[in-house]
Design an enzyme around this catalytic site. Structure first.
Site, PDB file in Angstrom:
ATOM      1  N   ASN A   9       0.871  -1.184   0.000  1.00 35.05           N
ATOM      2  CA  ASN A   9       0.000   0.000   0.000  1.00 35.05           C
ATOM      3  C   ASN A   9       0.906   1.231   0.000  1.00 35.05           C
ATOM      4  O   ASN A   9       1.479   1.580   1.024  1.00 35.05           O
ATOM      5  CB  ASN A   9      -0.888  -0.025   1.254  1.00 35.05           C
ATOM      6  N   LYS A  11       0.148   4.316  -0.334  1.00 34.98           N
ATOM      7  CA  LYS A  11      -0.479   5.537   0.186  1.00 34.98           C
ATOM      8  C   LYS A  11      -0.199   6.708  -0.779  1.00 34.98           C
ATOM      9  O   LYS A  11      -0.140   6.494  -1.978  1.00 34.98           O
ATOM     10  CB  LYS A  11       0.022   5.834   1.597  1.00 34.98           C
ATOM     11  N   HIS A  94      -9.230   1.250   4.991  1.00 40.73           N
ATOM     12  CA  HIS A  94      -7.939   1.473   5.656  1.00 40.73           C
ATOM     13  C   HIS A  94      -8.158   2.448   6.816  1.00 40.73           C
ATOM     14  O   HIS A  94      -8.960   3.374   6.710  1.00 40.73           O
ATOM     15  CB  HIS A  94      -6.923   2.035   4.652  1.00 40.73           C
ATOM     16  N   GLU A  96      -6.571   4.874   7.840  1.00 35.80           N
ATOM     17  CA  GLU A  96      -6.371   6.292   7.500  1.00 35.80           C
ATOM     18  C   GLU A  96      -7.621   6.852   6.825  1.00 35.80           C
ATOM     19  O   GLU A  96      -7.956   8.035   7.001  1.00 35.80           O
ATOM     20  CB  GLU A  96      -5.122   6.447   6.610  1.00 35.80           C
ATOM     21  N   GLU A 166      -5.223  -4.720  10.715  1.00 34.98           N
ATOM     22  CA  GLU A 166      -4.183  -3.718  10.893  1.00 34.98           C
ATOM     23  C   GLU A 166      -4.421  -2.943  12.185  1.00 34.98           C
ATOM     24  O   GLU A 166      -5.194  -1.963  12.178  1.00 34.98           O
ATOM     25  CB  GLU A 166      -4.192  -2.738   9.715  1.00 34.98           C
ATOM     26  N   GLY A 172       2.699   2.434  10.648  1.00 32.59           N
ATOM     27  CA  GLY A 172       3.655   3.530  10.464  1.00 32.59           C
ATOM     28  C   GLY A 172       4.367   3.946  11.742  1.00 32.59           C
ATOM     29  O   GLY A 172       5.009   4.992  11.786  1.00 32.59           O
ATOM     30  N   SER A 212       3.603  -2.051  10.363  1.00 31.05           N
ATOM     31  CA  SER A 212       5.061  -2.059  10.518  1.00 31.05           C
ATOM     32  C   SER A 212       5.696  -3.425  10.228  1.00 31.05           C
ATOM     33  O   SER A 212       6.625  -3.842  10.917  1.00 31.05           O
ATOM     34  CB  SER A 212       5.458  -1.561  11.912  1.00 31.05           C
TER      35      SER A 212
HETATM   36  C1  PEP Z   1      -0.483   0.256   5.956  1.00 37.27           C
HETATM   37  O1  PEP Z   1      -0.463   1.363   5.467  1.00 37.27           O
HETATM   38  O2  PEP Z   1      -1.442  -0.458   5.708  1.00 37.27           O
HETATM   39  C2  PEP Z   1       0.604  -0.161   6.830  1.00 37.27           C
HETATM   40  C3  PEP Z   1       0.510  -1.316   7.431  1.00 37.27           C
HETATM   41  O3  PEP Z   1       1.698   0.699   6.944  1.00 37.27           O
HETATM   42  P1  PEP Z   1       3.122   0.356   7.604  1.00 37.27           P
HETATM   43  O4  PEP Z   1       3.561  -0.972   7.049  1.00 37.27           O
HETATM   44  O5  PEP Z   1       4.015   1.478   7.170  1.00 37.27           O
HETATM   45  O6  PEP Z   1       2.922   0.300   9.087  1.00 37.27           O
END
Ligand code: PEP
Length: 249
Positions: A9, A11, A94, A96, A166, A172, A212
């Site tokens: 992803n 973003k 997601h 976000e 998630e 992040g 992460s």
């Molecule tokens: C994500 O954006 O879905 C995500 C898991 O980001 P990151 O791997 O950077 O934590």
């Protein structure tokens, strides 16, 4: 059929030139046959990525879509528009989008409905905030996100639904759920799906972990029995780290 999946992803990262650089490098890589590899670039780069990867076994996914097929929704993109490019997979819900763009379970349920009606594959994201975990409310919360977001779908739709767990506190932040925390939640998700639909549907659904995931921790997370892969943010922006994760099963 339950599949191993790694989805990047991106973003709001990578412009057209950066996307092209990534694709040139990605196309040189040998991909493991048993893993479905996906990337989700920004809307502006979907057409280029899709055409560039036509001959390659990498799926191009969208990061979002609107719940309506067309109309006066300035700045939005519909399932039909994505499909007209050849893009047939979309990430919905997601954290976000939920937190920054006020996407409620009700809106997400509409998006899932539209995507499924357009014969798209949905990667539906669920996840709890740290506070909800501290209050030991995380299992219930995920169950309600599933109930309100995807359980309106008939059982037949589940061949086109992937779940991504998630935890918001791990996205992040550099902080990952432990493999045991991921396994506990993935098993819970499978149980909730089995109770609503059937054991075979629950066993067949791919459940990805996101938060992460990096080359150094992917393997122990992917080795958990109910973890079928990952939704990767930061570490999917470079081919080298992305490939290490793709090869971490
Ligand atoms: C994500 O954006 O879905 C995500 C898991 O980001 P990151 O791997 O950077 O934590």
């Amino acid at each position: 059929m339950r599949k191993k999946i790694v989805t990047g992803n991106w973003k709001m990262n990578h412009d057209l030139a950066q996307t092209e650089m990534f694709l040139v490098d990605l196309k040189k890589q040998v991909l493991p046959e048993e893993v479905t590899v996906m990337i989700a670039p920004a809307f502006t780069n979907l057409n280029h990525a899709f055409n560039s990867l036509r001959e390659h076994p990498v799926t191009v996914a969208a990061q979002n879509m609107h719940q309506n097929n067309n109309g006066a929704f300035t700045g939005e993109v519909s399932a039909e528009m994505l499909k007209s490019l050849g893009v047939e997979t979309v990430i919905i819900g997601h954290s976000e989008r939920r937190a920054q763009f006020n996407e409620t379970n009700e809106i997400l349920s509409e998006k899932v409905k539209t995507a499924i009606a357009n014969k798209m594959t949905v990667i539906f994201c669920v996840g709890e905030e740290l506070e909800e975990r501290k209050q030991n409310n995380h299992l219930k919360l995920i169950e309600s996100q599933l109930t309100e977001g995807v359980f309106q779908q008939p059982e037949t739709a589940w061949k086109n639904i992937v779940i991504a767990y998630e935890p918001v506190w791990a996205i992040g932040t550099g902080e990952t759920a432990t493999p045991q925390q991921a396994q506990e939640m993935h098993q819970h998700i499978r149980t909730v799906i089995a109770n609503k639909y059937s054991k075979s549907t629950a066993n067949d659904v791919s459940i990805l972990y996101g938060g992460s995931v990096k080359p150094n921790n992917a393997s122990e997370i992917f080795n958990q029995p109910d973890v079928d892969g990952g939704l990767i943010g930061g570490a999917s922006l470079e081919v080298e780290s992305f490939m290490k994760i793709v090869n971490a099963f």
